[in-house]
Design a protein around this motif. Structure first.
Motif, mmCIF file in Angstrom:
data_model
loop_
_atom_site.group_PDB
_atom_site.id
_atom_site.type_symbol
_atom_site.label_atom_id
_atom_site.label_comp_id
_atom_site.label_asym_id
_atom_site.label_seq_id
_atom_site.Cartn_x
_atom_site.Cartn_y
_atom_site.Cartn_z
ATOM 1 N N UNK A 157 0.833 -1.216 0.000
ATOM 2 C CA UNK A 157 0.000 0.000 0.000
ATOM 3 C C UNK A 157 0.861 1.258 0.000
ATOM 4 N N UNK A 158 2.024 1.192 0.667
ATOM 5 C CA UNK A 158 2.939 2.335 0.708
ATOM 6 C C UNK A 158 3.432 2.655 -0.704
ATOM 7 N N UNK A 159 3.871 1.628 -1.429
ATOM 8 C CA UNK A 159 4.355 1.811 -2.799
ATOM 9 C C UNK A 159 3.237 2.344 -3.689
ATOM 10 N N UNK A 160 2.057 1.703 -3.605
ATOM 11 C CA UNK A 160 0.917 2.139 -4.431
ATOM 12 C C UNK A 160 0.530 3.581 -4.135
ATOM 13 N N UNK A 161 0.695 3.993 -2.869
ATOM 14 C CA UNK A 161 0.342 5.351 -2.497
ATOM 15 C C UNK A 161 1.258 6.395 -3.118
ATOM 16 N N UNK A 195 -1.510 11.110 2.846
ATOM 17 C CA UNK A 195 -1.673 10.105 3.891
ATOM 18 C C UNK A 195 -2.099 8.782 3.246
ATOM 19 N N UNK A 196 -1.416 7.720 3.655
ATOM 20 C CA UNK A 196 -1.684 6.394 3.078
ATOM 21 C C UNK A 196 -1.909 5.408 4.218
ATOM 22 N N UNK A 197 -3.040 4.704 4.180
ATOM 23 C CA UNK A 197 -3.334 3.702 5.199
ATOM 24 C C UNK A 197 -2.724 2.371 4.784
ATOM 25 N N UNK A 198 -2.028 1.742 5.713
ATOM 26 C CA UNK A 198 -1.316 0.494 5.437
ATOM 27 C C UNK A 198 -1.657 -0.524 6.515
ATOM 28 N N UNK A 223 -1.844 1.073 10.105
ATOM 29 C CA UNK A 223 -1.115 2.307 10.383
ATOM 30 C C UNK A 223 -1.427 3.339 9.309
ATOM 31 N N UNK A 224 -1.257 4.611 9.677
ATOM 32 C CA UNK A 224 -1.400 5.718 8.736
ATOM 33 C C UNK A 224 -0.032 6.341 8.521
ATOM 34 N N UNK A 225 0.443 6.333 7.264
ATOM 35 C CA UNK A 225 1.711 6.942 6.901
ATOM 36 C C UNK A 225 1.461 8.304 6.263
ATOM 37 N N UNK A 226 2.183 9.300 6.737
ATOM 38 C CA UNK A 226 2.177 10.621 6.094
ATOM 39 C C UNK A 226 3.447 10.725 5.268
ATOM 40 N N UNK A 227 3.282 10.803 3.946
ATOM 41 C CA UNK A 227 4.412 10.724 3.014
ATOM 42 C C UNK A 227 4.555 12.046 2.271
ATOM 43 N N UNK A 228 5.780 12.536 2.211
ATOM 44 C CA UNK A 228 6.112 13.704 1.393
ATOM 45 C C UNK A 228 7.130 13.282 0.348
ATOM 46 N N UNK A 229 6.751 13.432 -0.934
ATOM 47 C CA UNK A 229 7.660 13.087 -2.027
ATOM 48 C C UNK A 229 8.579 14.275 -2.292
ATOM 49 N N UNK A 230 9.872 14.122 -2.034
ATOM 50 C CA UNK A 230 10.832 15.215 -2.165
ATOM 51 C C UNK A 230 11.529 15.220 -3.525
ATOM 52 N N UNK A 231 11.781 14.031 -4.056
ATOM 53 C CA UNK A 231 12.497 13.956 -5.330
ATOM 54 C C UNK A 231 12.116 12.660 -6.018
ATOM 55 N N UNK A 232 12.289 12.654 -7.322
ATOM 56 C CA UNK A 232 11.914 11.489 -8.116
ATOM 57 C C UNK A 232 13.000 11.226 -9.144
ATOM 58 N N UNK A 233 13.407 9.959 -9.226
ATOM 59 C CA UNK A 233 14.469 9.604 -10.165
ATOM 60 C C UNK A 233 14.074 8.345 -10.914
ATOM 61 N N UNK A 234 14.649 8.175 -12.084
ATOM 62 C CA UNK A 234 14.433 6.955 -12.835
ATOM 63 C C UNK A 234 15.774 6.346 -13.207
#
Length: 484
Positions: free
Chosen positions: A212-216, A227-230, A245-256
């Protein structure tokens, strides 16, 4: 010394041993002399205590019991030597000791009953032409492509992503916190210990992190918070298993990932070969050998399984306990080498339960070894000294910094080589049908299933509590110290 033998179940020999009159008198007198030299009796110096005073102070029962203990030990050893009996482990006194003490009269013969475990007789039938079915393991050429692709991923360069949201396969740099989801609305939400991170690099692939974390994260843009429920899996660590649990996630950077080309330069980077063709040829050789080894293992397992149906052995408890202890030692050492604190993890109760669960496998391993040794003996299979030396040297190269008992290692290696020759002999004389890989479903025998039930474990523990308690202590003391 008069000795009468009797065959007992579980590969035991019962012994009726008559201690001669002169031996009983000498043992009694020697005990009195020893006690006279060491006894502390007020009013007398050591070694100067009159015999009558010594008997009054210590009591004849105590002296007779001490003398009888020595008589039993010495008498048993003499009986085994006299009758040429090769005993395994310690003896079992079958007579009541207190009753023996009451009957014991120095200078008169005394008879006691004992039992010892001996090497079991192997009853083996119809092994000359076994008929088995084993899974074929064909060489898979796609394994080379898969291997090279995995190395490409390892050698990939991370480059920044702009103008699109996160997608599977990306590497996300995130900050996150987490808290348990409360069942009651008015209940305070508890933060999860260790459930926070900054600048964590998360590869967005299945199986790399909580699903669920990855999908979020997928679909988020850099700078987004969410916020993502896991729900933690049931087999997760104990304090989190099955909880939400409830995860609060902030995406700071993205790379490929930018994957390198598969060419000669790539081959030089990931191997000792100069060209891609050389690397591919080496991989093909290794994967073909691996397939052959797996198919050989399938044949061996099928042969041994069929062989065990044709063997009858009345195993002594001594051999079973030795094998169980060996299995426990191996497990404890492996866990210690992995960095686990064996003192905390392997408590006496846990080791005892592990011993109960290991018992069926230990019995099967002993039967397999004895059956193969019996075949080697019947078919006059031998090992050559040079092949033993070669295998020993191979093993020594794998453990260059460890102190190893070479004589014991040679004995173990010789036994292993002999079993390999017996399996090879069985294969050469067997009818083997190869079937497609995956067509034979793994089976759990009824005996194994019943042995693993809580009721069976409890019953086995009650039956063997004294023996296994001793085994547990010896295993823990020996292996914890070795790991440390």
């Amino acid at each position: 010394m008069k000795v009468t033998q009797e065959k007992l179940p579980a590969s035991k020999i019962g012994l009726e041993i008559e201690i001669p009159a002169d031996m009983s008198k000498n043992a009694y007198e020697q005990v009195i002399q020893k006690l006279a030299r060491s006894a502390n009796i007020p009013g007398f110096r050591k070694g100067k205590v009159p015999r009558q005073i010594l008997l009054q102070q210590l009591g004849t029962t105590r002296i007779k019991a001490t003398a009888l203990e020595e008589l039993i030990q010495d008498g048993l050893q003499q009986a085994l030597k006299q009758e040429a009996i090769e005993a395994l482990g310690n003896y079992e006194l079958r007579s009541d000791f207190e009753e023996l003490v009451s009957q014991f009269k120095p200078g008169e013969p005394i008879t006691f009953l004992a039992a010892v475990d001996v090497q079991p007789q192997v009853q083996l039938s119809d092994y000359n032409n076994l008929s088995i079915t084993a899974e074929e393991v064909p060489y898979d050429s796609s394994a080379i492509e898969k291997f090279l692709e995995e190395r490409r991923v390892e050698q990939a360069t991370l480059i920044p992503v702009a103008g699109r949201p996160a997608q599977m396969g990306d590497v996300a740099v995130v900050d996150y916190t987490s808290r348990f989801v409360s069942e009651q609305e008015d209940e305070a939400q508890e933060e999860i210990s260790g459930g926070q991170a900054e600048d964590a690099q998360i590869e967005l692939l299945e199986g790399r992190f909580l699903r669920e974390f990855i999908d979020g994260i997928v679909g988020m843009n850099p700078g987004d918070s969410k916020e993502v429920e896991v729900k933690f899996p049931e087999d997760y660590r104990q304090d989190l298993a099955g909880r939400t649990a409830m995860f609060t996630i902030t995406l700071k950077d993205l790379k490929e990932k930018e994957l390198p080309a598969v060419d000669d330069d790539f081959a030089q980077e990931v191997s000792e070969f100069e060209t891609l063709a050389e690397l591919q040829a080496d991989l093909e050789k290794k994967f073909r050998e691996k397939a052959d080894q797996e198919m050989s293992a399938n044949k061996e397992q099928a042969l041994v399984k069929e062989l065990l149906k044709r063997v009858e052995i009345d195993l002594p408890e001594t051999l079973i306990q030795r094998e169980v202890e060996t299995m426990l030692r191996q497990t404890i050492i492996q866990m210690g080498q992995m960095g686990m604190d064996v003192k905390k993890v392997f408590t006496p109760d846990m080791v005892k339960q592990m011993g109960v669960r290991s018992r069926p496998e230990a019995i099967e391993r002993i039967k397999q070894t004895l059956a193969l040794e019996e075949i080697a003996q019947r078919e006059s299979l031998k090992t050559e000294p040079q092949e033993v030396t070669d295998r020993v040297n191979e093993l020594l190269q794998q453990f260059p910094d460890q102190e190893i008992d070479l004589e014991r290692l040679r004995t173990i290696v010789e036994g292993d080589l002999l079993k390999e020759k017996a399996i090879k002999w069985l294969e050469e004389h067997a009818t083997i049908e190869l079937v497609p890989q995956g067509s034979l479903a793994p089976e759990e025998t009824e005996q194994q299933a019943e042995t693993n039930t809580p009721e069976a474990i409890e019953a086995a523990q009650a039956e063997d509590s004294e023996v296994e308690a001793t085994a547990t202590e010896s295993v823990l003391e020996a292996e914890v110290s070795e790991v440390e």
